[in-house]
Enzyme design. Structure first.
Site, PDB file in Angstrom:
ATOM      1  NE  ARG A  31      -1.803   9.445-107.896  1.00  0.00           N
ATOM      2  CZ  ARG A  31      -2.596   8.723-108.673  1.00  0.00           C
ATOM      3  NH1 ARG A  31      -3.370   7.760-107.912  1.00  0.00           N
ATOM      4  NH2 ARG A  31      -2.256   8.583-109.874  1.00  0.00           N
ATOM      5  CG  ASP A  77     -10.537  13.520-113.370  1.00  0.00           C
ATOM      6  OD1 ASP A  77      -9.288  13.331-113.024  1.00  0.00           O
ATOM      7  OD2 ASP A  77     -11.385  13.022-114.026  1.00  0.00           O
TER       8      ASP A  77
END
Ligand code: CP3
Length: 355
Positions: A31, A77
């Site tokens: 991010r 992930d």
């Protein structure tokens, strides 16, 4: 061994001399990069990014387009395994992972099955193949999984809960049931890592994010034992190249000797652990990866350079250091600061005087 344009990451893992210390960062794709945020918005959700190989591959390469990093890590992930086991993973903005069907009973655990990666996690393997094609052997690609213990904490809690009430209750109240869960997870993790290796990753990393919450005896029983099971079942080479294993236990500084005896080739070092002390303790058994405090990236370029110099000299001018952070890149970091860090690692390690 098939050649890379830049193989300093693998050379450092095998403790061979390198011209410049290799560097990559946990959460290097994330991010803090505006191009990541734009793609995530377009895709609609984090899981959509993970499950679309073209997008996962594009994100994997985003930080490499900006910075001369020495390794790529697949964008995915650790919680894709529980998702493939039917727990229904989603991420709520600002709240972290949430499972629609967390493990709430003995029955929930008893019915878990080891996923077939080629079917249930095919999107991860497709992302690896596509990324390797796009990387064109510029740098090696790292695949990864969570440790069985760390996966179990999320699956039992159902969401990120830093006091871990449910897994603690299970550990105290029904350790046998917890072992049943850890066993199926160890088999799932080694199957998924082996599938990643067959799909073409050049190294694998095991993230034991929550091993550090255990006492020493329980760390060995509930975390380390299963990490060892995973490593024992991994392919040691693929297409003639050895596949190194990196083991990272956040908060595991007191157990480095135990971790180094698992059969891994690299230990990830967190920022609570002194790098020089770590090297003295594990000797030349394994290479070390780490361990700049990620918070330094929020400071000025001068302070970032000074902190990089300190980390490099803590390890010393010896083979076997892969520069990294002690944990992931924080969201608030300016990409320009990451550029400062990467350049500083390369410049200062080249100039470093042998100790
Ligand atoms: O660049 C990379 O490091 C590769 C990709 C990667 C991600 N997660 C992407 C991600 C890797 C290696 C992970 C590992 C991971 N995932 C761990 C182990 C490492 C660690 O952080 O200790 C854990 C515990 C997870 C589980 C997870 N995923 C949590 C708790 C969260 C929410 C917290 C957070 O930082 O938002 C995630 C989401 C996640 N995984 C993001 C990224 C880039 C942020 C997602 C977003 O909001 O867009």
């Amino acid at each position: 061994m098939r050649a890379f344009k830049n193989d300093s990451f693998l050379r450092a893992i095998w403790r061979q001399p390198v011209v410049k210390t290799p560097v990559w960062m946990m959460r290097q794709a994330g991010r803090y990069l505006p191009e990541y945020r734009a793609l995530r918005q377009k895709a609609g959700s984090f899981m959509q990014l993970c499950k679309t190989p073209e997008l996962a591959s594009e994100i994997t390469l985003q930080p490499l387009a900006r910075f001369p990093l020495d390794a790529a890590i697949l964008f995915s992930d650790i919680l894709t395994i529980p998702d493939a086991m039917g727990l229904g993973l989603s991420f709520k903005e600002g709240e972290g992972p949430i499972f629609a069907h967390p493990l709430r009973s003995e029955h929930d655990i008893a019915r878990l099955r080891v996923p077939t990666p080629e079917v249930d996690l095919a999107y991860v393997l497709d992302a690896i193949r596509l990324t390797q094609k796009n990387l064109a052997r510029q740098v090696p690609l790292i695949g990864f999984c969570g440790s069985p213990w760390t996966l179990a904490t999320y699956m039992v809690e159902g969401c990120a809960n830093k006091s871990f009430p449910r897994i603690q209750a299970l550990r105290q109240g029904d350790p046998k049931l917890l072992h049943t869960l850890l066993d199926v997870l160890a088999k799932s993790v080694s199957a998924h890592l082996n599938a990643q290796i067959r799909a073409g990753v050049n190294a694998v990393m095991i993230f034991d994010t929550w091993g550090g919450m255990l006492n020493t005896a329980d760390y060995q029983i509930f975390s380390l034992y299963y990490v060892k099971q995973v490593i024992t079942h991994l392919l040691t080479q693929h297409e003639g190249s050895p596949i190194p294993v990196i083991l990272f236990t956040k908060g595991g500084g007191q157990w480095l000797e135990l971790m180094a005896a698992t059969g891994c080739h690299v230990l990830g070092i967190d920022c609570q652990t002194d790098l020089n002390d770590a090297r003295l303790r594990v000797g030349d058994k394994v290479a070390l990866q780490g361990n700049l405090d990620p918070a330094i990236l929020l400071e000025s370029p001068e302070r970032i350079r000074a902190a990089v110099a300190k980390t490099l000299s803590a390890f010393g001018k010896k083979p076997g250091h892969i520069f990294n952070l002690g944990h992931g890149v924080p969201q608030q970091v300016l990409p320009e600061h990451v550029a400062v860090l990467v350049d500083a690692v390369h410049e200062l390690s080249e100039k470093q005087i042998p100790l």
